[in-house]
Design an enzyme around this catalytic site. Structure first.
Site, PDB file in Angstrom:
ATOM      1  N   PRO A   2      67.447 -24.826 -62.537  1.00 40.43           N
ATOM      2  CA  PRO A   2      68.847 -24.418 -62.673  1.00 40.43           C
ATOM      3  C   PRO A   2      69.042 -23.425 -63.817  1.00 40.43           C
ATOM      4  CG  PRO A   2      68.674 -26.783 -62.368  1.00 40.43           C
ATOM      5  CD  PRO A   2      67.280 -26.279 -62.569  1.00 40.43           C
ATOM      6  N   GLU A   3      69.723 -22.334 -63.511  1.00 47.89           N
ATOM      7  CA  GLU A   3      70.040 -21.318 -64.513  1.00 47.89           C
ATOM      8  C   GLU A   3      71.544 -21.304 -64.728  1.00 47.89           C
ATOM      9  OE1 GLU A   3      68.112 -17.539 -63.819  1.00 47.89           O
ATOM     10  OE2 GLU A   3      66.479 -18.485 -62.708  1.00 47.89           O
ATOM     11  N   LYS A  58      71.846 -23.055 -70.483  1.00 43.56           N
ATOM     12  CA  LYS A  58      71.453 -23.964 -69.408  1.00 43.56           C
ATOM     13  C   LYS A  58      71.856 -25.409 -69.692  1.00 43.56           C
ATOM     14  CE  LYS A  58      67.461 -21.039 -68.287  1.00 43.56           C
ATOM     15  NZ  LYS A  58      65.987 -21.001 -68.103  1.00 43.56           N
ATOM     16  N   ARG A 248      55.332 -16.377 -66.218  1.00 40.46           N
ATOM     17  CA  ARG A 248      56.230 -16.796 -65.143  1.00 40.46           C
ATOM     18  C   ARG A 248      56.005 -15.956 -63.895  1.00 40.46           C
ATOM     19  NH1 ARG A 248      60.629 -19.493 -67.008  1.00 40.46           N
ATOM     20  NH2 ARG A 248      60.767 -20.168 -64.844  1.00 40.46           N
TER      21      ARG A 248
END
Length: 260
Positions: A2-3, A58, A248
């Site tokens: 979740p961002e 976040k 990433r």
């Protein structure tokens, strides 16, 4: 993970369900997720109400009627579920039960989420060295944050100590919208390119927030729905590639985002 847009939804979810309700029981079912003891959570939370909510980066931060702060970080798979029955979800590891017997569950299948207690919002932000929220940035602040920094622009966007809220997926989207290769070194970015990137930030985040809240697809020129190797570029310029940047998985179009 979740961002900022997803966490914005969770904040609104709490606002619509659990706000202003009195807490009569607290269940802490996984010490890995709970960043305080069950005893401390009960002392801070019982007979209190969730008075107001804030999202920073976040995190969702809930102010209690005793002014203590209950804070959630959603990790890879965290979310809220509000229920009006006794049967709890499978992965409910932190649960608040209210005076009407409804409950707010923090579910987290992969157990990377965290639940914190804090004396104040500012103290928590300082303790965790959180940067300014992405939605609160102005251009001069953004430019100053990047000034003198080295490394890739993708890495900088992901650094929660610089800018809070942007994660892997929407960093890729911002870079795609501004035609910047994700490996581009910060010191090679012109002021006009930095300005273009900044100008993409809020529109991208707001577009995703609106898409999620209205359950509508993202615009056709967005990279996000095409995040897999060899997917067609939404601009019709070749195929999407996957590389590693700052550790990433990163998706981009090598035709649209030329490496310099």
């Amino acid at each position: 993970m979740p961002e900022l847009p997803e966490v914005t939804y969770y904040k609104k979810y709490v606002d619509a369900t659990a706000l202003h309700q009195e807490i009569v029981a607290v269940h802490v079912d996984d010490p890995k997720i709970a960043q305080a003891s069950e005893k401390d959570f009960k002392e801070a939370l019982l007979q209190q109400k969730l008075e107001k909510s804030l999202r920073h980066g976040k995190y969702v931060l809930l102010t209690l009627s005793n002014n203590k702060i209950l804070i959630f970080h959603f990790g890879m798979s965290g979310s809220f579920e509000y229920l009006k029955h006794d049967e709890l979800p499978k992965y409910a590891y932190f649960t608040l039960i209210f005076s009407d017997n409804s409950r707010l569950c923090f579910t987290c299948p992969r157990k990377f989420g965290k639940v914190f207690l804090a004396e104040s919002i500012e103290a928590f932000k300082k303790e965790h060295n959180l940067g300014i929220d992405a939605m609160d940035l102005d251009f001069n602040t953004f430019k100053n944050l990047l000034s003198g920094k080295k490394g890739s622009i993708k890495g900088a966007l992901l650094d929660q100590h610089l800018i809070a809220g942007i994660g892997n997926m929407y960093a890729d989207e911002m870079l795609f919208q501004t035609k910047i290769h994700p490996k581009t070194s910060i010191d090679k970015l012109s002021e006009s390119t930095i300005k273009a990137l900044f100008k993409s930030m809020h529109p991208v985040l707001k577009t995703v927030i609106n898409s999620q809240s209205q359950d509508e697809p993202l615009p056709k020129d967005y990279l996000t729905p095409h995040r897999k190797p060899d997917a067609p570029c939404p601009n019709g310029n070749g195929k999407v590639e996957k590389i590693k940047v700052s550790g990433r998985s990163t998706y981009f179009c090598p035709e649209c985002q030329k490496e310099k």
